[in-house]
Design a protein around this motif. Structure first.
Motif, PDB file in Angstrom:
ATOM      1  N   ASP A 193      -0.110   8.961   7.277  1.00 28.47           N
ATOM      2  CA  ASP A 193      -1.164   7.955   7.195  1.00 28.47           C
ATOM      3  C   ASP A 193      -0.608   6.549   7.398  1.00 28.47           C
ATOM      4  N   THR A 233      -0.038   5.964  11.109  1.00 25.55           N
ATOM      5  CA  THR A 233      -1.318   5.689  11.766  1.00 25.55           C
ATOM      6  C   THR A 233      -1.752   4.245  11.500  1.00 25.55           C
ATOM      7  N   ALA A 234      -1.592   3.790  10.262  1.00 23.70           N
ATOM      8  CA  ALA A 234      -1.963   2.416   9.912  1.00 23.70           C
ATOM      9  C   ALA A 234      -1.120   1.405  10.668  1.00 23.70           C
ATOM     10  N   GLU A 241      -2.453   1.245  14.243  1.00 25.08           N
ATOM     11  CA  GLU A 241      -3.770   0.617  14.329  1.00 25.08           C
ATOM     12  C   GLU A 241      -3.765  -0.839  13.879  1.00 25.08           C
ATOM     13  N   ARG A 247       0.855  -1.191   0.000  1.00 21.01           N
ATOM     14  CA  ARG A 247       0.000   0.000   0.000  1.00 21.01           C
ATOM     15  C   ARG A 247       0.885   1.234   0.000  1.00 21.01           C
ATOM     16  N   ASP A 298      -3.173  -1.984  10.819  1.00 21.97           N
ATOM     17  CA  ASP A 298      -3.543  -2.210   9.425  1.00 21.97           C
ATOM     18  C   ASP A 298      -2.321  -2.466   8.543  1.00 21.97           C
TER      19      ASP A 298
END
Length: 315
Positions: free
Chosen positions: A131, A134-135, A138, A125, A140
């Motif tokens: 971002d 943050t992923a 979390e 990704r 992700d």
């Protein structure tokens, strides 16, 4: 209740459609609908509000989906840990990358990783550094390659510095500064700039440099991807400041662009980052491929001789 029912519920919640959810899960719709209805009867609540045209999770459904994702992740981790105990790395590795990564040749790295660990499903990704961090926090993403302004470090994740780089001025080949040996920010502040979108880490690197120098510039063109920035430069619509290690190799093959060193220009640091929370076997295997020492392995520093790493480009 079983894991398959949880997978069905999560699929419906994410697709908002029973047919697409069944296709994702590789089952017929009637089977998926029957299993979800049975689960609703068992729980005594409705997980989805249904109509002829819409499907949405109820409040109970949203609560269930959040916990179901955690259960599915734990089950996947349990299977991966069991396989790792036998010396086989399995599972899923989610990798994040900024588009201007230059310290590591990511496609080549993923190719070598797959050769060593063919049973791991790797997903990639791209996105903004903030971002991606943050992923990671979390859950992700498992690992990410970032670029941040000098003096700014990702928080809440483990990191290793991959490279330090400086920005160069990128101008169209016919620009008045194309042949300059070097420039200062003051000498280019009146130019029309092409840059990344305001508020992103990639943009902040240049904005902070001009602010620190007490200068104001005109960013007329904002782009979300570097490919568009380069195309705008090729058309002579402005100038840009880009990391030298990334743009150097590209400009060497593009006669429409010229690079000029900037004496007081922006600097960035490229990081490798991963979650602090008990990285799984697939993540640990990637860190091993990169030669990164983890906490508990001894003193940690940048990967030595990181395979696939390209030397910084020079203008």
């Amino acid at each position: 209740m079983d894991l398959q029912q949880m997978r069905y519920v999560v699929a419906v919640a994410e697709t908002r459609n029973f047919t697409r959810a069944a296709e994702r899960c590789g089952v017929v719709q009637s089977s998926l609908s029957h299993r979800i209805a049975a689960l609703e009867r068992e729980l005594g609540v409705r997980l989805f509000a249904r109509s002829s045209r819409r499907v949405e999770p109820t409040g109970a459904g949203e609560a269930f989906v959040a916990a179901a994702r955690e259960c599915l992740a734990a089950a996947e981790r349990a299977a991966a840990d069991a396989a790792a105990a036998t010396g086989v790395v399995r599972g899923r590795l989610a990798v994040g990358v900024i588009v201007t990564t230059a310290a590591v040749d990511v496609p080549e790295l993923l190719q070598r990783y797959r050769a060593r660990h063919p049973d791991v499903r790797v997903v990639l990704r791209s996105g903004r550094s903030d971002d991606l961090v943050t992923a990671l926090r979390e859950g992700d993403l498992d690992i990410a390659f970032l670029g941040l302004p000098e003096g700014e470090r990702p928080s809440g994740v483990e990191t290793v510095v991959l490279d330090h780089d400086e920005h160069v001025l990128v101008v169209p080949a016919g620009h008045r500064l194309a042949g300059a040996s070097r420039v200062t920010l003051g000498e280019i502040a009146e130019e029309t700039f092409v840059d990344f979108v305001a508020g992103t880490p990639a943009r902040a690197q240049s904005d902070r440099a001009f602010t620190a120098a007490g200068l104001v510039r005109d960013v007329a063109y904002e782009a979300g991807v570097v490919e568009l920035i380069i195309r705008l430069l090729e058309r002579g619509l402005g100038v840009a400041l880009l990391p030298s290690a990334y743009i150097g190799p590209l400009a060497a093959e593009n006669p429409a662009l010229a690079l000029v060193p900037v004496v007081d220009g922006p600097h960035r640091v490229e990081y490798l980052a991963w979650s602090r929370f008990n990285p799984g076997p697939a993540t640990r295997a990637m860190l091993d491929v990169l030669g990164v020492r983890r906490a508990g392995d001894g003193p940690q520093g940048p990967p030595s001789g990181t395979p696939g790493r390209r030397p910084p480009g020079t203008p």
